[in-house]
Write a protein that holds these residues in place. Structure first.
Motif, PDB file in Angstrom:
ATOM      1  N   ASN A  55      11.709 -11.756   3.317  1.00  0.00           N
ATOM      2  CA  ASN A  55      10.874 -11.469   4.494  1.00  0.00           C
ATOM      3  C   ASN A  55       9.473 -10.758   4.037  1.00  0.00           C
ATOM      4  OD1 ASN A  55      13.133 -12.310   5.874  1.00  0.00           O
ATOM      5  ND2 ASN A  55      14.252 -10.120   5.847  1.00  0.00           N
ATOM      6  N   ILE A  56       9.371 -10.232   2.770  1.00  0.00           N
ATOM      7  CA  ILE A  56       8.007  -9.586   2.672  1.00  0.00           C
ATOM      8  C   ILE A  56       7.538  -9.875   1.232  1.00  0.00           C
ATOM      9  CG2 ILE A  56       9.117  -7.251   1.908  1.00  0.00           C
ATOM     10  CD1 ILE A  56       6.823  -6.093   4.035  1.00  0.00           C
ATOM     11  N   SER A  57       6.290  -9.578   1.044  1.00  0.00           N
ATOM     12  CA  SER A  57       5.984  -9.552  -0.352  1.00  0.00           C
ATOM     13  C   SER A  57       5.102  -8.156  -0.636  1.00  0.00           C
ATOM     14  CB  SER A  57       4.769 -10.711  -0.745  1.00  0.00           C
ATOM     15  OG  SER A  57       4.283 -10.661  -1.781  1.00  0.00           O
ATOM     16  N   PHE A  58       5.081  -7.875  -1.742  1.00  0.00           N
ATOM     17  CA  PHE A  58       4.576  -6.431  -2.341  1.00  0.00           C
ATOM     18  C   PHE A  58       3.437  -6.933  -3.162  1.00  0.00           C
ATOM     19  CE2 PHE A  58       8.705  -5.193  -1.133  1.00  0.00           C
ATOM     20  CZ  PHE A  58       8.645  -4.396   0.069  1.00  0.00           C
ATOM     21  N   LYS A  59       3.050  -8.042  -3.447  1.00  0.00           N
ATOM     22  CA  LYS A  59       2.444  -8.726  -4.439  1.00  0.00           C
ATOM     23  C   LYS A  59       0.929  -7.906  -4.522  1.00  0.00           C
ATOM     24  CE  LYS A  59       1.312 -13.431  -5.477  1.00  0.00           C
ATOM     25  NZ  LYS A  59       1.301 -13.613  -6.877  1.00  0.00           N
ATOM     26  N   ASN A  60       0.304  -7.762  -3.164  1.00  0.00           N
ATOM     27  CA  ASN A  60      -1.113  -7.122  -3.239  1.00  0.00           C
ATOM     28  C   ASN A  60      -1.118  -5.658  -3.061  1.00  0.00           C
ATOM     29  OD1 ASN A  60      -2.034  -9.673  -3.972  1.00  0.00           O
ATOM     30  ND2 ASN A  60      -1.584 -10.411  -1.930  1.00  0.00           N
ATOM     31  N   ILE A  61      -0.018  -5.218  -3.021  1.00  0.00           N
ATOM     32  CA  ILE A  61      -0.002  -3.625  -2.696  1.00  0.00           C
ATOM     33  C   ILE A  61      -0.330  -2.896  -3.947  1.00  0.00           C
ATOM     34  CG2 ILE A  61       1.448  -3.720  -0.621  1.00  0.00           C
ATOM     35  CD1 ILE A  61       3.454  -1.935  -2.383  1.00  0.00           C
ATOM     36  N   ARG A  62      -0.887  -1.707  -3.680  1.00  0.00           N
ATOM     37  CA  ARG A  62      -1.031  -0.763  -4.870  1.00  0.00           C
ATOM     38  C   ARG A  62      -0.394   0.597  -4.599  1.00  0.00           C
ATOM     39  NH1 ARG A  62      -5.027   0.019  -8.131  1.00  0.00           N
ATOM     40  NH2 ARG A  62      -6.702  -1.385  -7.344  1.00  0.00           N
ATOM     41  N   THR A  63       0.165   1.122  -5.646  1.00  0.00           N
ATOM     42  CA  THR A  63       1.016   2.279  -5.332  1.00  0.00           C
ATOM     43  C   THR A  63       0.518   3.476  -6.326  1.00  0.00           C
ATOM     44  OG1 THR A  63       2.541   1.813  -7.296  1.00  0.00           O
ATOM     45  CG2 THR A  63       3.113   0.881  -4.920  1.00  0.00           C
ATOM     46  N   ILE A  64       0.733   4.728  -5.793  1.00  0.00           N
ATOM     47  CA  ILE A  64       0.283   5.814  -6.559  1.00  0.00           C
ATOM     48  C   ILE A  64       1.379   6.816  -6.741  1.00  0.00           C
ATOM     49  CG2 ILE A  64      -1.408   7.576  -6.938  1.00  0.00           C
ATOM     50  CD1 ILE A  64      -3.418   5.900  -5.476  1.00  0.00           C
ATOM     51  N   ASN A  97       0.420  -3.493 -12.940  1.00  0.00           N
ATOM     52  CA  ASN A  97      -0.984  -3.112 -13.331  1.00  0.00           C
ATOM     53  C   ASN A  97      -1.374  -2.177 -12.010  1.00  0.00           C
ATOM     54  OD1 ASN A  97      -1.349  -4.147 -15.686  1.00  0.00           O
ATOM     55  ND2 ASN A  97      -1.867  -6.177 -15.040  1.00  0.00           N
ATOM     56  N   ASN A  98      -1.050  -2.463 -10.864  1.00  0.00           N
ATOM     57  CA  ASN A  98      -1.271  -2.029  -9.706  1.00  0.00           C
ATOM     58  C   ASN A  98      -0.285  -0.569  -9.312  1.00  0.00           C
ATOM     59  OD1 ASN A  98      -3.674  -3.366  -9.442  1.00  0.00           O
ATOM     60  ND2 ASN A  98      -2.597  -4.885  -8.145  1.00  0.00           N
ATOM     61  N   THR A  99       0.311  -0.499 -10.160  1.00  0.00           N
ATOM     62  CA  THR A  99       1.306   0.795  -9.977  1.00  0.00           C
ATOM     63  C   THR A  99       0.836   2.022 -10.790  1.00  0.00           C
ATOM     64  OG1 THR A  99       3.049   0.323 -11.849  1.00  0.00           O
ATOM     65  CG2 THR A  99       3.296  -0.573  -9.812  1.00  0.00           C
ATOM     66  N   LYS A 100       0.507   3.067 -10.277  1.00  0.00           N
ATOM     67  CA  LYS A 100       0.043   4.274 -11.001  1.00  0.00           C
ATOM     68  C   LYS A 100       1.010   5.494 -10.930  1.00  0.00           C
ATOM     69  CE  LYS A 100      -4.608   6.043 -12.159  1.00  0.00           C
ATOM     70  NZ  LYS A 100      -4.781   5.515 -13.312  1.00  0.00           N
ATOM     71  N   VAL A 101       1.428   5.881 -12.158  1.00  0.00           N
ATOM     72  CA  VAL A 101       2.062   7.320 -12.231  1.00  0.00           C
ATOM     73  C   VAL A 101       1.188   7.998 -13.292  1.00  0.00           C
ATOM     74  CG1 VAL A 101       4.268   7.969 -13.031  1.00  0.00           C
ATOM     75  CG2 VAL A 101       4.274   5.790 -11.979  1.00  0.00           C
ATOM     76  N   PRO A 102       1.197   9.267 -13.107  1.00  0.00           N
ATOM     77  CA  PRO A 102       0.408  10.054 -13.962  1.00  0.00           C
ATOM     78  C   PRO A 102       0.891   9.935 -15.231  1.00  0.00           C
ATOM     79  CG  PRO A 102       1.063  11.588 -12.066  1.00  0.00           C
ATOM     80  CD  PRO A 102       1.639  10.219 -11.798  1.00  0.00           C
ATOM     81  N   ASN A 103       0.308  10.022 -16.532  1.00  0.00           N
ATOM     82  CA  ASN A 103       0.606   9.932 -17.749  1.00  0.00           C
ATOM     83  C   ASN A 103       1.004  11.425 -18.341  1.00  0.00           C
ATOM     84  OD1 ASN A 103       1.214   9.550 -20.460  1.00  0.00           O
ATOM     85  ND2 ASN A 103      -0.912   8.871 -21.006  1.00  0.00           N
ATOM     86  N   GLY A 104       2.348  11.818 -18.240  1.00  0.00           N
ATOM     87  CA  GLY A 104       2.576  13.181 -18.830  1.00  0.00           C
ATOM     88  C   GLY A 104       2.558  13.377 -20.208  1.00  0.00           C
ATOM     89  N   SER A 105       2.176  12.130 -21.069  1.00  0.00           N
ATOM     90  CA  SER A 105       1.929  12.310 -22.513  1.00  0.00           C
ATOM     91  C   SER A 105       0.552  11.991 -22.901  1.00  0.00           C
ATOM     92  CB  SER A 105       2.848  11.254 -23.079  1.00  0.00           C
ATOM     93  OG  SER A 105       4.156  10.982 -22.789  1.00  0.00           O
ATOM     94  N   ALA A 106      -0.361  12.117 -22.002  1.00  0.00           N
ATOM     95  CA  ALA A 106      -1.780  12.110 -22.462  1.00  0.00           C
ATOM     96  C   ALA A 106      -2.135  13.129 -23.278  1.00  0.00           C
ATOM     97  CB  ALA A 106      -2.542  12.015 -20.862  1.00  0.00           C
ATOM     98  N   ILE A 107      -2.979  12.903 -24.135  1.00  0.00           N
ATOM     99  CA  ILE A 107      -3.285  13.868 -25.285  1.00  0.00           C
ATOM    100  C   ILE A 107      -4.187  14.995 -24.604  1.00  0.00           C
ATOM    101  CG2 ILE A 107      -4.665  14.139 -27.258  1.00  0.00           C
ATOM    102  CD1 ILE A 107      -3.650  11.262 -28.097  1.00  0.00           C
ATOM    103  N   ASP A 108      -5.004  14.581 -23.623  1.00  0.00           N
ATOM    104  CA  ASP A 108      -5.850  15.310 -23.021  1.00  0.00           C
ATOM    105  C   ASP A 108      -5.416  15.371 -21.610  1.00  0.00           C
ATOM    106  OD1 ASP A 108      -7.910  16.741 -21.750  1.00  0.00           O
ATOM    107  OD2 ASP A 108      -9.557  15.957 -22.590  1.00  0.00           O
ATOM    108  N   LEU A 109      -4.588  16.458 -21.284  1.00  0.00           N
ATOM    109  CA  LEU A 109      -3.972  16.353 -19.988  1.00  0.00           C
ATOM    110  C   LEU A 109      -4.942  16.857 -18.837  1.00  0.00           C
ATOM    111  CD1 LEU A 109      -0.542  18.072 -21.047  1.00  0.00           C
ATOM    112  CD2 LEU A 109      -0.718  15.669 -19.759  1.00  0.00           C
ATOM    113  N   ASN A 110      -5.964  17.676 -19.212  1.00  0.00           N
ATOM    114  CA  ASN A 110      -6.857  18.054 -18.231  1.00  0.00           C
ATOM    115  C   ASN A 110      -7.718  16.831 -17.611  1.00  0.00           C
ATOM    116  OD1 ASN A 110      -6.082  20.842 -17.925  1.00  0.00           O
ATOM    117  ND2 ASN A 110      -7.419  21.205 -19.879  1.00  0.00           N
TER     118      ASN A 110
END
Ligand code: PGA
Length: 247
Positions: A55-64, A97-110
């Motif tokens: 019934n629906i496609s999420f192909k083109n949505i972006r998530t944050i 590739n269009n799904t964004k979650v903060p990277n809690g393991s980033a070396i430079d968190l700031n």
């Protein structure tokens, strides 16, 4: 701010999905702000089922996504990236590739924080889904967080660590820090839908809707947002229904 009384958790989820579904059908490439926690799980099941029925496609949505623990190894089953993959993204046709979650393991968190806020300002959420903590927090913005905050690192409050301990083997395993969208990042969304289920949220929901707008109750800032819907089930809406301050 609009308050909608729902019967139960299923009704909360269905009503939230009705808004999302309609918006995606109008704009198939919209940006959806997503939340973790137990509250939105049923909503994600509705999204998956609707997709599986064709019934629906999420192909083109972006998530944050709103937030992520700091310091959990990549692929840790309690990381919010894992949660989103496991409970939603792996089951729909979204482009990861269009799904964004903060990277809690980033070396430079700031730098991760600065980049995250900058990304949000260029990809404003058409709809932001929110849960609420029993202390009124939204995302990991605990009481006392500036309404002017952008994405930042937080020390989690004891009450939040306790609330989240149920997902870990024991309380000592819950990370003590997280990276979270700030209140300013959340308030920039064109529409906000806050979901609340269960009696443990009743006091926070009352304070968010009827209390003063104060940094002591981060969710109260939503009173000043032009397009916010609060969906509360029967128990989460107890103090609103009886229309008096919590005892
Ligand atoms: P919950 O968490 O959905 O697991 O109750 C919500 C929150 O703390 O924001």
């Amino acid at each position: 701010m609009r308050f909608i009384l729902a019967k139960d958790a299923t009704d909360v989820s269905q009503k939230a999905y009705d808004f999302i579904r309609k918006s995606i059908l109008q704009n198939p490439s919209l940006t959806l702000g997503l939340a973790t926690g137990s509250t939105p799980l049923e909503l994600y099941k509705l999204m998956i089922n609707d997709y599986k029925r064709g019934n629906i496609s999420f192909k083109n949505i972006r998530t944050i996504n709103l937030d992520e623990y700091v310091g959990l190894p990549e692929g840790h089953p309690q990381s919010y990236r894992y949660f989103m993959d496991y409970n939603l993204f792996n089951h729909i046709d979204i482009d990861k590739n269009n799904t964004k979650v903060p990277n809690g393991s980033a070396i430079d968190l700031n730098k991760e924080c600065e980049d995250y806020s900058s990304f949000i300002s260029k990809n404003v959420q058409d709809i932001q889904i929110l849960g609420i903590g029993s202390n009124g927090h939204i995302a990991f913005n605990e009481p006392g967080t500036s309404f002017n905050s952008s994405t930042h690192i937080v020390d989690l409050k004891e009450s939040t660590i306790k609330d989240n301990a149920r997902f870990f083997d024991n309380e000592t395993e819950v990370p003590k820090k997280a990276i979270t969208m700030g209140i300013k990042d959340i308030m920039g969304a064109k529409m906000i839908i806050l979901l609340a289920t269960g009696s443990s949220k009743a006091e926070a929901i009352y304070r968010a809707i009827k209390g003063p707008i104060t940094e002591d109750c981060p969710a109260s800032v939503l009173q000043s947002h032009p397009n916010t819907v609060i969906l509360g089930d029967h128990t989460a809406s107890f103090w609103i229904r009886v229309n008096r301050e919590p005892d």
